[in-house]
Design a protein around this motif. Structure first.
Motif, mmCIF file in Angstrom:
data_model
loop_
_atom_site.group_PDB
_atom_site.id
_atom_site.type_symbol
_atom_site.label_atom_id
_atom_site.label_comp_id
_atom_site.label_asym_id
_atom_site.label_seq_id
_atom_site.Cartn_x
_atom_site.Cartn_y
_atom_site.Cartn_z
ATOM 1 N N LEU A 171 0.676 -1.183 -0.071
ATOM 2 C CA LEU A 171 -0.011 -0.001 0.060
ATOM 3 C C LEU A 171 0.799 1.176 -0.027
ATOM 4 C CD1 LEU A 171 -2.806 1.033 -0.096
ATOM 5 C CD2 LEU A 171 -2.834 0.854 2.433
ATOM 6 N N VAL A 172 1.840 1.268 0.948
ATOM 7 C CA VAL A 172 2.597 2.539 1.075
ATOM 8 C C VAL A 172 3.221 3.169 -0.519
ATOM 9 C CG1 VAL A 172 4.684 3.525 2.064
ATOM 10 C CG2 VAL A 172 3.309 2.300 3.324
ATOM 11 N N PRO A 173 3.865 2.066 -0.985
ATOM 12 C CA PRO A 173 4.363 2.300 -2.470
ATOM 13 C C PRO A 173 3.245 2.936 -3.207
ATOM 14 C CG PRO A 173 5.364 0.103 -1.864
ATOM 15 C CD PRO A 173 4.279 0.534 -0.939
ATOM 16 N N ALA A 174 2.185 2.298 -3.556
ATOM 17 C CA ALA A 174 1.006 2.886 -4.113
ATOM 18 C C ALA A 174 0.752 4.303 -3.882
ATOM 19 C CB ALA A 174 -0.169 1.835 -4.197
ATOM 20 N N MET A 175 0.539 4.416 -2.523
ATOM 21 C CA MET A 175 0.337 5.849 -2.021
ATOM 22 C C MET A 175 1.462 6.830 -2.290
ATOM 23 S SD MET A 175 -1.136 4.742 1.827
ATOM 24 C CE MET A 175 -1.273 6.208 2.435
ATOM 25 N N LEU A 176 2.442 6.452 -2.209
ATOM 26 C CA LEU A 176 3.718 7.524 -2.700
ATOM 27 C C LEU A 176 3.509 7.949 -4.071
ATOM 28 C CD1 LEU A 176 6.646 5.835 -0.905
ATOM 29 C CD2 LEU A 176 5.611 7.980 -0.477
ATOM 30 N N ILE A 177 2.979 6.935 -5.046
ATOM 31 C CA ILE A 177 2.902 7.236 -6.381
ATOM 32 C C ILE A 177 1.617 8.059 -6.409
ATOM 33 C CG2 ILE A 177 2.104 6.212 -8.890
ATOM 34 C CD1 ILE A 177 3.553 3.571 -7.833
ATOM 35 N N ALA A 178 0.725 7.762 -5.664
ATOM 36 C CA ALA A 178 -0.276 8.919 -5.781
ATOM 37 C C ALA A 178 -0.081 10.230 -5.207
ATOM 38 C CB ALA A 178 -1.575 8.295 -4.701
ATOM 39 N N LEU A 179 0.642 10.192 -4.226
ATOM 40 C CA LEU A 179 1.381 11.651 -3.857
ATOM 41 C C LEU A 179 2.040 12.407 -4.821
ATOM 42 C CD1 LEU A 179 1.798 13.656 -1.560
ATOM 43 C CD2 LEU A 179 3.829 12.410 -0.620
ATOM 44 N N LEU A 180 3.183 11.544 -5.760
ATOM 45 C CA LEU A 180 3.816 12.104 -6.644
ATOM 46 C C LEU A 180 2.800 12.821 -7.492
ATOM 47 C CD1 LEU A 180 6.807 9.645 -6.986
ATOM 48 C CD2 LEU A 180 6.740 12.072 -6.211
ATOM 49 N N ALA A 181 1.777 11.870 -8.171
ATOM 50 C CA ALA A 181 0.869 12.453 -9.051
ATOM 51 C C ALA A 181 0.109 13.780 -8.874
ATOM 52 C CB ALA A 181 -0.194 11.372 -9.422
ATOM 53 N N GLN A 182 -0.116 13.551 -7.548
ATOM 54 C CA GLN A 182 -0.810 14.978 -6.948
ATOM 55 C C GLN A 182 0.014 16.045 -7.094
ATOM 56 O OE1 GLN A 182 -3.866 15.815 -6.143
ATOM 57 N NE2 GLN A 182 -4.743 13.778 -6.018
ATOM 58 N N LEU A 183 1.534 16.048 -6.681
ATOM 59 C CA LEU A 183 2.222 16.950 -6.619
ATOM 60 C C LEU A 183 2.662 17.310 -8.118
ATOM 61 C CD1 LEU A 183 5.054 15.686 -4.140
ATOM 62 C CD2 LEU A 183 3.388 17.751 -3.804
#
Length: 232
Positions: free
Chosen positions: A15-27
């Motif tokens: 989950l954490v890697p996927a959440m990091l990808i989502a954070l990068l997409a938002q940034l």
């Protein structure tokens, strides 16, 4: 809940890697919007004027365009048939603003023309919302009580929410495609400006892809955790 998250290895591995990808997409969408919001379009159309021009180009005349507070809070509301544009879009003449406004107008055109995926999304959204609200509770109860029934029901409800996100992808990509085509055909943006608008809309679309990835990772995490408990 913190205890569960801390000692769940699948949380950190999946989950954490996927959440990091989502954070990068938002940034990325924020940075891309900020970049092109500082560049004014040559023809000087505001976001509101661009949205209206896209609607008119498709023969849509019954959609209102309103101002709404907030940042990147732009959306089309099919219940009231209103496009709401945020502070940084409604009055702005930037490339980013014109692109975002045209995208929301694209959604209105989808409804007006009876675009299949958006009709499907509208039909299943109430069920998907129910799944999103209650699925995690049932899944966690199933995990801790070792109840296949509760866990299975939770997974089914969660899967419905994932289906809703999956159906959203073609809707968003199609609205962006309509926006770019309309901006080119109406000459609201020049060709070089169109490339900037496309970057803004592509970055925004990737946030939906990232959200789907997070949901799929969450679902896989729960399935692995439940299977692990069964073996134990």
């Amino acid at each position: 809940m913190p205890f569960f998250y801390y000692y769940d290895p699948y949380y950190w591995m999946i989950l954490v890697p996927a959440m990091l990808i989502a954070l990068l997409a938002q940034l990325n969408v924020s940075a891309t919007f900020n970049r092109y919001s500082r560049i004014s379009s040559a023809r000087g159309f505001t976001g509101a004027q661009a949205a209206e021009a896209v609607l008119r180009a498709h023969g849509v005349y019954d959609v209102r365009i309103e101002h709404v507070a907030g940042r990147l809070s732009d959306h089309y509301d099919p219940r009231t048939n209103v496009i709401r544009l945020s502070d940084g879009v409604y009055h702005s003449t930037s490339i980013a603003s014109v692109g975002v406004a045209a995208h929301e107008a694209g959604h209105a055109v989808q409804y007006a023309q009876g675009y299949g995926p958006i009709k499907l999304r509208t039909a299943i959204i109430p069920v998907c919302n129910i799944g999103s609200q209650f699925s995690i509770i049932l899944i966690i109860l199933g995990l801790f009580l070792y109840s296949q029934t509760l866990f299975g029901l939770g997974v089914i409800l969660f899967s419905l929410a994932v289906v809703g996100q999956l159906v959203t992808l073609p809707v968003e990509f199609n609205a962006s495609h309509r926006a770019i085509v309309s901006l080119r055909e109406t000459h609201l943006l020049q060709e070089e400006e169109l490339r900037g608008a496309k970057k803004v809309l592509s970055a925004a679309a990737m946030t939906y892809v990232a959200a789907l990835l997070v949901s799929l990772a969450q679902l896989l995490r729960f399935l692995l955790a439940f299977n692990s408990r069964r073996r134990d």
